[in-house]
Design a protein around this motif. Structure first.
Motif, PDB file in Angstrom:
ATOM      1  N   THR A 169       0.841  -1.203   0.000  1.00 14.66           N
ATOM      2  CA  THR A 169       0.000   0.000   0.000  1.00 14.66           C
ATOM      3  C   THR A 169       0.876   1.254   0.000  1.00 14.66           C
ATOM      4  O   THR A 169       2.093   1.163   0.201  1.00 14.66           O
ATOM      5  CB  THR A 169      -0.899   0.039   1.253  1.00 14.66           C
ATOM      6  OG1 THR A 169      -0.044   0.098   2.397  1.00 14.66           O
ATOM      7  CG2 THR A 169      -1.789  -1.178   1.363  1.00 14.66           C
ATOM      8  N   ALA A 170       0.212   2.386  -0.197  1.00  9.52           N
ATOM      9  CA  ALA A 170       0.946   3.662  -0.229  1.00  9.52           C
ATOM     10  C   ALA A 170       1.716   3.872   1.068  1.00  9.52           C
ATOM     11  O   ALA A 170       2.804   4.429   1.088  1.00  9.52           O
ATOM     12  CB  ALA A 170      -0.048   4.793  -0.455  1.00  9.52           C
ATOM     13  N   SER A 171       1.160   3.386   2.188  1.00 13.52           N
ATOM     14  CA  SER A 171       1.835   3.594   3.480  1.00 13.52           C
ATOM     15  C   SER A 171       2.949   2.567   3.715  1.00 13.52           C
ATOM     16  O   SER A 171       3.588   2.566   4.755  1.00 13.52           O
ATOM     17  CB  SER A 171       0.804   3.515   4.602  1.00 13.52           C
ATOM     18  OG  SER A 171       0.170   2.263   4.570  1.00 13.52           O
ATOM     19  N   GLY A 172       3.154   1.676   2.747  1.00 11.98           N
ATOM     20  CA  GLY A 172       4.259   0.732   2.855  1.00 11.98           C
ATOM     21  C   GLY A 172       3.897  -0.586   3.512  1.00 11.98           C
ATOM     22  O   GLY A 172       4.739  -1.473   3.678  1.00 11.98           O
ATOM     23  N   ASP A 173       2.632  -0.768   3.911  1.00 13.20           N
ATOM     24  CA  ASP A 173       2.202  -2.039   4.501  1.00 13.20           C
ATOM     25  C   ASP A 173       1.934  -3.055   3.394  1.00 13.20           C
ATOM     26  O   ASP A 173       1.590  -2.691   2.272  1.00 13.20           O
ATOM     27  CB  ASP A 173       0.894  -1.854   5.284  1.00 13.20           C
ATOM     28  CG  ASP A 173       1.122  -1.034   6.535  1.00 13.20           C
ATOM     29  OD1 ASP A 173       2.198  -1.188   7.129  1.00 13.20           O
ATOM     30  OD2 ASP A 173       0.223  -0.242   6.886  1.00 13.20           O
ATOM     31  N   THR A 174       2.033  -4.344   3.775  1.00 16.06           N
ATOM     32  CA  THR A 174       1.613  -5.356   2.799  1.00 16.06           C
ATOM     33  C   THR A 174       0.109  -5.561   2.956  1.00 16.06           C
ATOM     34  O   THR A 174      -0.440  -5.452   4.051  1.00 16.06           O
ATOM     35  CB  THR A 174       2.316  -6.705   3.027  1.00 16.06           C
ATOM     36  OG1 THR A 174       1.985  -7.155   4.320  1.00 16.06           O
ATOM     37  CG2 THR A 174       3.797  -6.582   2.841  1.00 16.06           C
ATOM     38  N   ALA A 175      -0.541  -5.860   1.865  1.00 11.81           N
ATOM     39  CA  ALA A 175      -2.000  -6.055   1.900  1.00 11.81           C
ATOM     40  C   ALA A 175      -2.387  -7.082   0.848  1.00 11.81           C
ATOM     41  O   ALA A 175      -1.621  -7.344  -0.086  1.00 11.81           O
ATOM     42  CB  ALA A 175      -2.705  -4.735   1.624  1.00 11.81           C
ATOM     43  N   GLN A 176      -3.541  -7.674   1.054  1.00 11.23           N
ATOM     44  CA  GLN A 176      -4.087  -8.565   0.026  1.00 11.23           C
ATOM     45  C   GLN A 176      -5.024  -7.737  -0.833  1.00 11.23           C
ATOM     46  O   GLN A 176      -5.966  -7.140  -0.319  1.00 11.23           O
ATOM     47  CB  GLN A 176      -4.876  -9.724   0.656  1.00 11.23           C
ATOM     48  CG  GLN A 176      -4.124 -10.519   1.710  1.00 11.23           C
ATOM     49  CD  GLN A 176      -2.772 -10.986   1.230  1.00 11.23           C
ATOM     50  OE1 GLN A 176      -1.804 -10.914   1.953  1.00 11.23           O
ATOM     51  NE2 GLN A 176      -2.704 -11.428  -0.021  1.00 11.23           N
ATOM     52  N   SER A 177      -4.764  -7.721  -2.135  1.00  8.53           N
ATOM     53  CA  SER A 177      -5.626  -6.917  -2.997  1.00  8.53           C
ATOM     54  C   SER A 177      -6.830  -7.734  -3.452  1.00  8.53           C
ATOM     55  O   SER A 177      -7.733  -7.208  -4.069  1.00  8.53           O
ATOM     56  CB  SER A 177      -4.844  -6.449  -4.213  1.00  8.53           C
ATOM     57  OG  SER A 177      -4.353  -7.554  -4.923  1.00  8.53           O
ATOM     58  N   ILE A 178      -6.840  -8.998  -3.138  1.00  9.29           N
ATOM     59  CA  ILE A 178      -7.839  -9.899  -3.703  1.00  9.29           C
ATOM     60  C   ILE A 178      -8.447 -10.769  -2.601  1.00  9.29           C
ATOM     61  O   ILE A 178      -7.765 -11.171  -1.677  1.00  9.29           O
ATOM     62  CB  ILE A 178      -7.142 -10.858  -4.716  1.00  9.29           C
ATOM     63  CG1 ILE A 178      -6.516 -10.073  -5.864  1.00  9.29           C
ATOM     64  CG2 ILE A 178      -8.093 -11.899  -5.253  1.00  9.29           C
ATOM     65  CD1 ILE A 178      -7.453  -9.507  -6.856  1.00  9.29           C
ATOM     66  N   LEU A 179      -9.711 -11.031  -2.733  1.00 11.33           N
ATOM     67  CA  LEU A 179     -10.406 -11.900  -1.781  1.00 11.33           C
ATOM     68  C   LEU A 179     -10.596 -13.268  -2.440  1.00 11.33           C
ATOM     69  O   LEU A 179     -11.107 -13.334  -3.546  1.00 11.33           O
ATOM     70  CB  LEU A 179     -11.763 -11.266  -1.516  1.00 11.33           C
ATOM     71  CG  LEU A 179     -12.587 -11.775  -0.366  1.00 11.33           C
ATOM     72  CD1 LEU A 179     -11.880 -11.474   0.936  1.00 11.33           C
ATOM     73  CD2 LEU A 179     -13.935 -11.069  -0.408  1.00 11.33           C
ATOM     74  N   ILE A 180     -10.167 -14.314  -1.763  1.00 17.33           N
ATOM     75  CA  ILE A 180     -10.253 -15.641  -2.376  1.00 17.33           C
ATOM     76  C   ILE A 180     -11.538 -16.340  -1.943  1.00 17.33           C
ATOM     77  O   ILE A 180     -11.876 -16.360  -0.769  1.00 17.33           O
ATOM     78  CB  ILE A 180      -9.042 -16.511  -1.948  1.00 17.33           C
ATOM     79  CG1 ILE A 180      -7.730 -15.796  -2.290  1.00 17.33           C
ATOM     80  CG2 ILE A 180      -9.109 -17.881  -2.588  1.00 17.33           C
ATOM     81  CD1 ILE A 180      -7.516 -15.498  -3.736  1.00 17.33           C
ATOM     82  N   GLY A 181     -12.185 -16.967  -2.876  1.00 18.36           N
ATOM     83  CA  GLY A 181     -13.406 -17.724  -2.569  1.00 18.36           C
ATOM     84  C   GLY A 181     -14.272 -17.791  -3.804  1.00 18.36           C
ATOM     85  O   GLY A 181     -13.913 -17.252  -4.844  1.00 18.36           O
ATOM     86  N   THR A 182     -15.405 -18.454  -3.659  1.00 19.00           N
ATOM     87  CA  THR A 182     -16.295 -18.635  -4.802  1.00 19.00           C
ATOM     88  C   THR A 182     -17.660 -18.055  -4.459  1.00 19.00           C
ATOM     89  O   THR A 182     -18.199 -18.369  -3.391  1.00 19.00           O
ATOM     90  CB  THR A 182     -16.393 -20.139  -5.130  1.00 19.00           C
ATOM     91  OG1 THR A 182     -15.073 -20.602  -5.435  1.00 19.00           O
ATOM     92  CG2 THR A 182     -17.297 -20.397  -6.308  1.00 19.00           C
ATOM     93  N   PRO A 183     -18.224 -17.229  -5.341  1.00 17.00           N
ATOM     94  CA  PRO A 183     -19.518 -16.615  -5.025  1.00 17.00           C
ATOM     95  C   PRO A 183     -20.540 -17.674  -4.649  1.00 17.00           C
ATOM     96  O   PRO A 183     -20.584 -18.743  -5.249  1.00 17.00           O
ATOM     97  CB  PRO A 183     -19.919 -15.929  -6.339  1.00 17.00           C
ATOM     98  CG  PRO A 183     -18.672 -15.803  -7.113  1.00 17.00           C
ATOM     99  CD  PRO A 183     -17.764 -16.906  -6.690  1.00 17.00           C
ATOM    100  N   GLY A 184     -21.330 -17.347  -3.683  1.00 16.70           N
ATOM    101  CA  GLY A 184     -22.348 -18.297  -3.236  1.00 16.70           C
ATOM    102  C   GLY A 184     -21.813 -19.204  -2.137  1.00 16.70           C
ATOM    103  O   GLY A 184     -22.510 -19.526  -1.184  1.00 16.70           O
ATOM    104  N   PHE A 185     -20.567 -19.608  -2.230  1.00 18.11           N
ATOM    105  CA  PHE A 185     -19.973 -20.477  -1.208  1.00 18.11           C
ATOM    106  C   PHE A 185     -19.250 -19.660  -0.134  1.00 18.11           C
ATOM    107  O   PHE A 185     -18.782 -20.203   0.848  1.00 18.11           O
ATOM    108  CB  PHE A 185     -18.983 -21.459  -1.849  1.00 18.11           C
ATOM    109  CG  PHE A 185     -19.653 -22.521  -2.672  1.00 18.11           C
ATOM    110  CD1 PHE A 185     -20.129 -23.684  -2.090  1.00 18.11           C
ATOM    111  CD2 PHE A 185     -19.842 -22.353  -4.032  1.00 18.11           C
ATOM    112  CE1 PHE A 185     -20.762 -24.655  -2.846  1.00 18.11           C
ATOM    113  CE2 PHE A 185     -20.478 -23.304  -4.802  1.00 18.11           C
ATOM    114  CZ  PHE A 185     -20.941 -24.474  -4.208  1.00 18.11           C
TER     115      PHE A 185
END
Ligand SMILES: Nc1ncnc2c1ncn2[C@@H]1O[C@H](COP(=O)(O)OP(=O)(O)OP(=O)(O)O)[C@@H](O)[C@H]1O
Length: 545
Positions: A169-185
């Protein structure tokens, strides 16, 4: 280590983060098949790549241990490496079919088959959860049935894909840009970036519904007020016990679900269905409606290097043992060290469970709408969440207040109640001598109410004490349930169902007064045998009615 050691045979699948291939493992003498999972990170930033490499290694170690110790229930990890900016996992090949493929080729599952599947997969999930890991992408495509023994194997853990979405991120932290999973589940908490054990339970419940109905979650009508799926009319022949278990597993709010796999397994194992099973459904044509794992961009799920679910998981660990004990003293006809009469065997087959001693604060739901579509399903769930939360909080506050009052009152009254109960049963036609089998049962609960836990524990048969699925930590588990969770047990009624010289069956109706709030009635059947040494009645087996 290099990809050339694993010549590709063909592609098996393609997802948002890469491709899965069938390949040959040339490093093994018999050159068996293996699976090559190629993963591509979302960021090309060299700084991020280095971070991903580190985390990929950590996750590979986790997968290695998971595979090695799982007794074949999770594919072994043979190797991991990075080549030309691509990340590779080399895994054991499972010769089998995914659940989705199985439904397409052989048709819907019967209740018996679903029960069998859950009974087989839940211990794997316990194993995974016990290691602090949330799978995050359980669905019919990610459980394979192995051809050789028809046992389910859990594939495609989500964490490694999540790592591929690491960003800075801009503040230098690590982040997950993506959410893992399947819609509905994916349940709500997972959609908001907080996957927990109960998220896997939700996905597993929906997987079971797919097996029974052929419907993916997004195809099932949602109650517009509460966000629950109205699925029962799609599987009308399912026993009430399984309906209850599945309904609990797919509650929109995580706190209303089973908190972990062990709790669900316990409910399942004590709810052997006495109901006739529907006929086996012959294969039906089902479109290839594989639900793809999607990668939903999320805003700010900052992490500090490790999987973000871990802190949550650790916080929940304490609940596993205690929660697992909710059904802790209830057991169905396992091998007993004592002799068993044929009458008792018959009785045990009638034993069914409705095993949730904590009062369920969720009102029953009735279906109101007839049709819906995916978008409406999703939006109605989101809309109703807030209402549900508000509702539940109100209900819970009420219950807690009432229960506090009730706890105090019941504590004061317990001895009196027990005495009244004893007195009333003594008026029955059965001879109420010391040898009345009902006295043994009452004595068991008296010990608990008098905090004589060792005495109560010693009244249980050894095989029940040693049953790891009931008492994972032996006496400590027993104590966690009775001393920490139950404030009191009140006996409402004791009935002598049958009695011979050697054995007896006693039905009791009791009420648990829970420390956390809530009072729940429970009807339990005790199977007793006469102890030859002292002619006293001893508990042989316990089941729910
Ligand atoms: N260990 C394995 N043994 C045998 N087949 C496997 C194994 N792992 C995956 N497969 C097969 O490959 C298919 C695709 O694999 P996988 O689910 O890992 O990735 P994907 O579908 O490409 O991506 P996503 O993870 O995004 O769903 C599975 O549906 C299954 O048929």
């Amino acid at each position: 280590m290099s990809l050339s050691l694993y010549p590709i045979i063909r592609k098996l699948g393609e997802g948002g983060f890469g491709t899965t291939y069938l390949a040959t493992n040339t490093l093994m003498p018999s050159q068996p098949y293996c699976v090559v999972k190629q993963l591509t990170p979302t960021s090309a930033d060299p700084k991020v790549q280095q971070l991903i490499k580190d985390r990929f290694k950590q996750e590979a170690i986790t997968l290695e241990h998971l595979g090695k110790d799982s007794n074949g229930k999770v594919p072994s990890l043979y190797a991991y490496f990075v080549e030309r900016g691509e990340f590779y996992l080399i895994q054991e090949y499972v010769d089998g079919q995914t659940l989705n493929e199985r439904v397409q080729t052989r048709g819907l599952f019967t209740e018996i088959q679903v029960r069998q599947l859950l009974t087989d997969i839940l211990p794997t999930l316990c194993y995974v959860h016990d290691r602090g890991i949330v799978h995050r992408d359980i669905k019919p495509d990610n459980i394979m049935l192995r051809h050789r023994d028809n046992k389910p194997i859990l594939i495609d853990f989500g964490a490694v894909k999540e790592i591929m979405s690491t960003t800075i991120t801009a503040s230098g932290d690590t982040a997950q840009s993506i959410l893992i999973g399947t819609p509905g589940f994916m349940p709500l908490e997972q959609m908001s970036g907080r996957p927990m054990f109960a998220s896997d339970i939700y996905a597993l419940g929906l997987t079971a519904l797919y097996l029974l109905t052929g419907k993916m979650p997004t195809e099932i009508e949602t109650d517009p007020d509460r966000g629950n799926l109205n699925w029962q009319s799609l599987a009308p022949n399912i026993s009430p016990q399984l309906v209850e278990i599945l309904t609990k597993s797919i509650q929109p709010l995580s706190r209303d679900r089973y908190q972990n796999a062990r709790q669900m397994l316990e409910d399942l194992s004590i709810s052997s269905s006495p109901f006739p099973q529907p006929p086996v459904v012959s294969p039906i044509p089902i479109a290839d409606d594989r639900e793809k794992t999607v990668y939903v961009p999320i805003a700010t799920t900052t992490t500090n290097g490790n999987s973000q679910a871990r802190p949550l998981i650790i916080a929940l660990t304490a609940a596993i043992v205690g929660g697992g004990l909710i059904g802790g003293f209830l057991v169905l006809g396992h091998n007993s060290s004592r002799n068993e009469s044929s009458e008792n065997k018959n009785n045990s087959q009638q034993t069914v469970a409705n095993n949730n001693p904590v009062i369920n604060s969720t009102p029953k739901i009735t279906s109101t709408s007839n049709s819906t579509n995916d978008r409406r399903t999703a939006s109605s769930r989101e809309n109703t969440t807030e209402n549900i939360e508000r509702n539940n909080i109100a209900i819970r506050e009420n219950i807690t207040e009432n229960t506090d009052r009730s706890n105090v009152a019941s504590r004061e009254n317990t001895t009196e109640n027990i005495e009244r109960s004893n007195a009333s049963t003594s008026k029955n036609t059965i001879d109420n001598t010391d040898r009345d089998p009902r006295a043994t049962v009452r004595d068991y609960y008296s010990k608990i109410n008098n905090r004589n836990y060792t005495g109560a524990w010693n009244a249980l048969p050894t095989d029940l004490q040693n049953n790891k699925s009931v008492h994972p930590n032996g006496y400590d588990s027993f104590l966690d349930w009775w001393a920490k969770q139950v404030a009191n047990v009140e006996i409402q009624q004791t009935n002598l169902v049958s009695q011979t010289d050697r054995d007896a069956v006693v039905d009791v109706t009791i009420e648990y007064v829970m420390r956390a709030g809530g009072v729940s009635p429970q009807r339990i059947r005790y199977f007793l045998v006469k102890d030859d040494r002292n002619q006293e009645w001893a508990i042989q087996r316990i089941g729910l009615r």
